[in-house]
Scaffold this motif. Structure first.
Motif, PDB file in Angstrom:
ATOM      1  N   GLU A 219       8.349  -7.522  -9.561  1.00  0.00           N
ATOM      2  CA  GLU A 219       7.058  -6.832  -9.471  1.00  0.00           C
ATOM      3  C   GLU A 219       6.389  -7.053  -8.113  1.00  0.00           C
ATOM      4  O   GLU A 219       5.742  -6.146  -7.580  1.00  0.00           O
ATOM      5  N   THR A 220       6.563  -8.263  -7.542  1.00  0.00           N
ATOM      6  CA  THR A 220       5.964  -8.529  -6.227  1.00  0.00           C
ATOM      7  C   THR A 220       6.636  -7.674  -5.151  1.00  0.00           C
ATOM      8  O   THR A 220       5.963  -7.141  -4.265  1.00  0.00           O
ATOM      9  N   VAL A 221       7.959  -7.530  -5.235  1.00  0.00           N
ATOM     10  CA  VAL A 221       8.687  -6.694  -4.262  1.00  0.00           C
ATOM     11  C   VAL A 221       8.253  -5.237  -4.401  1.00  0.00           C
ATOM     12  O   VAL A 221       7.985  -4.559  -3.417  1.00  0.00           O
ATOM     13  N   SER A 222       8.160  -4.770  -5.648  1.00  0.00           N
ATOM     14  CA  SER A 222       7.714  -3.399  -5.910  1.00  0.00           C
ATOM     15  C   SER A 222       6.292  -3.191  -5.396  1.00  0.00           C
ATOM     16  O   SER A 222       5.983  -2.153  -4.785  1.00  0.00           O
ATOM     17  N   TYR A 223       5.444  -4.182  -5.623  1.00  0.00           N
ATOM     18  CA  TYR A 223       4.052  -4.114  -5.153  1.00  0.00           C
ATOM     19  C   TYR A 223       4.020  -4.019  -3.631  1.00  0.00           C
ATOM     20  O   TYR A 223       3.245  -3.246  -3.056  1.00  0.00           O
ATOM     21  N   GLY A 224       4.866  -4.813  -2.946  1.00  0.00           N
ATOM     22  CA  GLY A 224       4.922  -4.793  -1.488  1.00  0.00           C
ATOM     23  C   GLY A 224       5.290  -3.414  -0.963  1.00  0.00           C
ATOM     24  O   GLY A 224       4.653  -2.898  -0.039  1.00  0.00           O
ATOM     25  N   PHE A 225       6.315  -2.796  -1.555  1.00  0.00           N
ATOM     26  CA  PHE A 225       6.733  -1.455  -1.136  1.00  0.00           C
ATOM     27  C   PHE A 225       5.647  -0.417  -1.441  1.00  0.00           C
ATOM     28  O   PHE A 225       5.342   0.438  -0.604  1.00  0.00           O
ATOM     29  N   ASN A 226       5.077  -0.485  -2.644  1.00  0.00           N
ATOM     30  CA  ASN A 226       4.061   0.505  -3.040  1.00  0.00           C
ATOM     31  C   ASN A 226       2.820   0.436  -2.149  1.00  0.00           C
ATOM     32  O   ASN A 226       2.277   1.467  -1.740  1.00  0.00           O
ATOM     33  N   GLN A 227       2.376  -0.794  -1.847  1.00  0.00           N
ATOM     34  CA  GLN A 227       1.196  -0.940  -0.989  1.00  0.00           C
ATOM     35  C   GLN A 227       1.475  -0.451   0.432  1.00  0.00           C
ATOM     36  O   GLN A 227       0.595   0.123   1.082  1.00  0.00           O
ATOM     37  N   THR A 228       2.703  -0.689   0.911  1.00  0.00           N
ATOM     38  CA  THR A 228       3.073  -0.213   2.245  1.00  0.00           C
ATOM     39  C   THR A 228       3.064   1.315   2.292  1.00  0.00           C
ATOM     40  O   THR A 228       2.533   1.921   3.232  1.00  0.00           O
ATOM     41  N   ILE A 229       3.617   1.938   1.258  1.00  0.00           N
ATOM     42  CA  ILE A 229       3.633   3.409   1.176  1.00  0.00           C
ATOM     43  C   ILE A 229       2.209   3.953   1.062  1.00  0.00           C
ATOM     44  O   ILE A 229       1.844   4.917   1.748  1.00  0.00           O
TER      45      ILE A 229
END
Length: 347
Positions: A219-229
């Protein structure tokens, strides 16, 4: 005068944190270029953090590592970057694909850094569910009957899946009466309320907090990608508004403004500073791929043209174009810094 001096002394740790955060963005960006230079066998004379007069330097086997006076950028000085060189290790003697990997590495590293920093923030703070985790006493939410545990499913008939969506709808409502649909004990319930204006902060308040939940690694990795996008989308939206003339000069700042904003973020907490650093890293990555001479994007555009067309560009002309672009960018940077000093952003 003494109060100003005291304020500066008290804020020194936050100013240092802001400068370190800003420096991290530059180091990571230039490290991307430097690493790909080494992997592609390109000779590097200087790895510089900052611009202007030299403050400190360490001479390596081939490369001198420098810290310069003004922390507003950095560079990797390569053999054959702006002029034609016969050295087989010169940048101009590498294949278009090798050159492309070198010039694009800085922006890519900034985007990777953003993903990592956003992921760390997510791991530290978790994420907020659209479930009420707290109700402020004597607030519109309490008077309307909202309770801890209520799941928000709709706001003004807009479906809510994430807490951020609820916040967006609350903000767009601009203090008018709103209808909130909740799920309580497996039953759907509709509640109407009118936000209360906080005169001191000049914004409207409902009086609820979302329910925080810790993230697992995925979830942290997904959060990192989503926030970057999401950050990239915000930046492109800003550019769109800028070109349409919908943004005033008072909303635009340079390196001094960035450091001042970072200082405020540091005062608000380390994770706030990290979140802001990640957002600025996305900005830096995107700005550098704009197809303008002297920027990485200018090189990327020309190299892609070479790869697609199969035609080699005149290297002397490329050097001249990049030199003119560099002079223009330096002049623009001076103007932005002057604007930062004369008319700073209001924080």
């Amino acid at each position: 005068m003494s109060s100003i001096f005291t304020s500066i002394i008290v804020n020194i740790p936050y100013i240092i944190m802001a400068l370190l955060a800003f420096s991290l963005l530059i180091i990571i960006h230039e490290l991307g270029h430097f690493t790909m230079c080494k992997l592609n066998g390109v000779k590097v004379y200087e790895f510089s953090l900052g611009m202007g007069p030299k403050i400190f330097g360490i001479k390596g086997k081939e490369t001198e590592y420098l810290i310069k006076a003004f922390p507003i950028g950095g560079y990797v000085k390569m053999e054959g970057e702006d002029s034609v060189s016969d050295d087989p290790r010169a940048f101009n003697n590498k294949t278009p694909w090798q050159k492309l990997s070198i010039v694009s590495a800085g922006a890519i590293m900034n985007l990777i850094l953003a993903v990592v920093l956003f992921a760390i923030v997510g791991a530290a703070e978790g994420y907020i569910l659209p479930i009420i985790g707290g109700v402020v006493p004597n607030s519109p939410a309490l008077h309307a009957g909202l309770k801890v545990g209520d799941k928000i499913t709709k706001v003004n008939k807009v479906n809510i899946d994430k807490w951020e969506q609820a916040l967006t709808e609350f903000s767009n409502n601009k203090g008018k009466s709103m209808d909130i649909e909740i799920l309580r004990d497996s039953k759907v319930k509709e509640i109407s309320l009118t936000p209360l204006k906080n005169v001191k902060e000049n914004k409207f308040m409902i009086g609820i907090a979302g329910l925080q939940k810790k993230m697992n690694f995925g979830e942290t990795v997904s959060y990192g990608f989503n926030q970057t996008i999401n950050s990239a989308k915000q930046i492109f939206t800003f550019f769109g508004s800028l070109f349409k003339g919908q943004v005033s000069s008072n909303e635009v700042g340079g390196p001094i403004s960035i450091i001042r904003i970072s200082e405020k973020a540091a005062q608000a907490g380390f994770t706030n500073l990290m979140f802001l650093t990640a957002f600025i890293s996305v900005q830096l990555g995107i700005l550098n791929i704009i197809p303008f001479p002297a920027l990485d994007g200018g090189w990327i555009f020309m190299l892609l043209f070479e790869i697609i067309s199969g035609k080699k560009l005149d290297e002397n002309k490329v050097g001249t174009i990049n030199y003119i672009g560099f002079v223009f960018l330096m002049a623009l940077m001076v103007l932005v810094v002057i604007k930062d000093v004369v008319s700073p952003l209001k924080l």
